[in-house]
Every structure is written in C-alpha cells, then in structure tokens.
Motif scaffolding. Sequence first.
Motif, PDB file in Angstrom:
ATOM      1  N   CYS A 196       0.849  -1.206   0.000  1.00 33.67           N
ATOM      2  CA  CYS A 196       0.000   0.000   0.000  1.00 33.67           C
ATOM      3  C   CYS A 196       0.876   1.245   0.000  1.00 33.67           C
ATOM      4  O   CYS A 196       1.822   1.358   0.781  1.00 33.67           O
ATOM      5  CB  CYS A 196      -0.886  -0.011   1.250  1.00 33.67           C
ATOM      6  SG  CYS A 196      -1.775   1.529   1.554  1.00 33.67           S
ATOM      7  N   ILE A 197       0.531   2.184  -0.891  1.00 36.30           N
ATOM      8  CA  ILE A 197       1.305   3.426  -0.991  1.00 36.30           C
ATOM      9  C   ILE A 197       0.597   4.588  -0.288  1.00 36.30           C
ATOM     10  O   ILE A 197       0.969   5.750  -0.458  1.00 36.30           O
ATOM     11  CB  ILE A 197       1.586   3.785  -2.468  1.00 36.30           C
ATOM     12  CG1 ILE A 197       0.270   3.917  -3.260  1.00 36.30           C
ATOM     13  CG2 ILE A 197       2.509   2.731  -3.101  1.00 36.30           C
ATOM     14  CD1 ILE A 197       0.458   4.476  -4.685  1.00 36.30           C
TER      15      ILE A 197
ATOM     16  N   CYS B 235      -2.193   6.051  -0.797  1.00 35.94           N
ATOM     17  CA  CYS B 235      -2.657   7.080  -1.736  1.00 35.94           C
ATOM     18  C   CYS B 235      -4.018   7.632  -1.350  1.00 35.94           C
ATOM     19  O   CYS B 235      -4.386   8.731  -1.754  1.00 35.94           O
ATOM     20  CB  CYS B 235      -2.710   6.513  -3.144  1.00 35.94           C
ATOM     21  SG  CYS B 235      -4.031   5.309  -3.393  1.00 35.94           S
ATOM     22  N   GLY B 236      -4.805   6.852  -0.610  1.00 41.06           N
ATOM     23  CA  GLY B 236      -6.108   7.331  -0.158  1.00 41.06           C
ATOM     24  C   GLY B 236      -7.266   7.072  -1.099  1.00 41.06           C
ATOM     25  O   GLY B 236      -8.404   7.436  -0.794  1.00 41.06           O
TER      26      GLY B 236
ATOM     27  N   CYS C  52      -8.893   4.408  -1.821  1.00 43.93           N
ATOM     28  CA  CYS C  52      -9.887   3.416  -1.392  1.00 43.93           C
ATOM     29  C   CYS C  52     -10.830   3.920  -0.314  1.00 43.93           C
ATOM     30  O   CYS C  52     -11.988   3.500  -0.250  1.00 43.93           O
ATOM     31  CB  CYS C  52      -9.169   2.179  -0.870  1.00 43.93           C
ATOM     32  SG  CYS C  52      -8.016   2.516   0.489  1.00 43.93           S
TER      33      CYS C  52
ATOM     34  N   CYS D 100      -8.188   0.920  -5.984  1.00 41.15           N
ATOM     35  CA  CYS D 100      -6.757   0.881  -5.650  1.00 41.15           C
ATOM     36  C   CYS D 100      -5.888   0.813  -6.904  1.00 41.15           C
ATOM     37  O   CYS D 100      -6.072  -0.073  -7.736  1.00 41.15           O
ATOM     38  CB  CYS D 100      -6.469  -0.323  -4.767  1.00 41.15           C
ATOM     39  SG  CYS D 100      -4.736  -0.425  -4.269  1.00 41.15           S
TER      40      CYS D 100
ATOM     41  N   THR E 172      -2.713   0.168  -6.949  1.00 40.64           N
ATOM     42  CA  THR E 172      -1.557  -0.694  -6.729  1.00 40.64           C
ATOM     43  C   THR E 172      -1.977  -2.151  -6.900  1.00 40.64           C
ATOM     44  O   THR E 172      -2.665  -2.714  -6.050  1.00 40.64           O
ATOM     45  CB  THR E 172      -0.994  -0.460  -5.311  1.00 40.64           C
ATOM     46  OG1 THR E 172      -0.786   0.935  -5.120  1.00 40.64           O
ATOM     47  CG2 THR E 172       0.325  -1.189  -5.132  1.00 40.64           C
TER      48      THR E 172
HETATM   49  S1  SF4 Z   1      -6.077   2.602  -2.687  1.00 40.37           S
HETATM   50 FE1  SF4 Z   1      -4.601   0.914  -2.377  1.00 40.37          FE
HETATM   51  S2  SF4 Z   1      -2.580   1.908  -2.282  1.00 40.37           S
HETATM   52 FE2  SF4 Z   1      -4.148   3.499  -2.012  1.00 40.37          FE
HETATM   53  S3  SF4 Z   1      -4.401   3.685   0.229  1.00 40.37           S
HETATM   54 FE3  SF4 Z   1      -5.937   2.220  -0.476  1.00 40.37          FE
HETATM   55  S4  SF4 Z   1      -4.953   0.200  -0.276  1.00 40.37           S
HETATM   56 FE4  SF4 Z   1      -3.341   1.736  -0.184  1.00 40.37          FE
END
Ligand code: SF4
Length: 70
Positions: free
Chosen positions: A9-10, A12-13, A15, A60, A62
């Motif tokens: 997980c980066i 990124c927010g 999700c 997401c 990623t």
């Molecule tokens: S969308 Fe994926 S990479 Fe971004 S915060 Fe959520 S789990 Fe992490």
Amino acid sequence: MAVKITDICISCGACIDECPVEAIVDDSDNPTGADIYYVYPDKCVECVDHHGSPACMEACPTEGCIVLGA
Ligand code: SF4
Ligand code: SF4
C-alpha cells in the motif's frame, strides 16, 4: 470474510471514500502501527460492485495490494 490491505500500500487514499461501511482507516489510524491503510475485518462486508470486485479493490491503483479472504 474481509479484504486485507497488504504492505505494498502506498497510502494514496483512493480506497477510503469508496468503502460503503467505513471499514478502512488511513495509516495514521492503523491499529497495527504499520504505515499503510487498514481494513477492520469485523466491519468489511466484502462489498461487490457492478464490476464484480469490491469497491476498494476497484479504486486501488496498486496491483495486488488489496487481497480477498483475510
Ligand atoms: S487505494 Fe490501495 S494503495 Fe491506495 S491507500 Fe488504499 S490500499 Fe493503499
Ligand atoms: S471490500 Fe468493500 S466493505 Fe470491505 S473494505 Fe473494501 S470497500 Fe469496504
């Protein structure tokens, strides 16, 4: 059953606002202390949208970050 956010997980927010039951918390609220987002397994309902995947997985960017069946 619930999904799990893995350590790639980066933060990124993307999700967090997609979850219909507010099961996702950001890295600052992760109860494990890990520097990644976190899904509360007791809240997650493994929602599946019209694409056939949970909303958080759809959002997401990623690949492979959010996994099923945690
Ligand atoms: S969308 Fe994926 S990479 Fe971004 S915060 Fe959520 S789990 Fe992490
Ligand atoms: S699968 Fe659905 S309910 Fe579970 S954390 Fe992701 S968006 Fe929320």
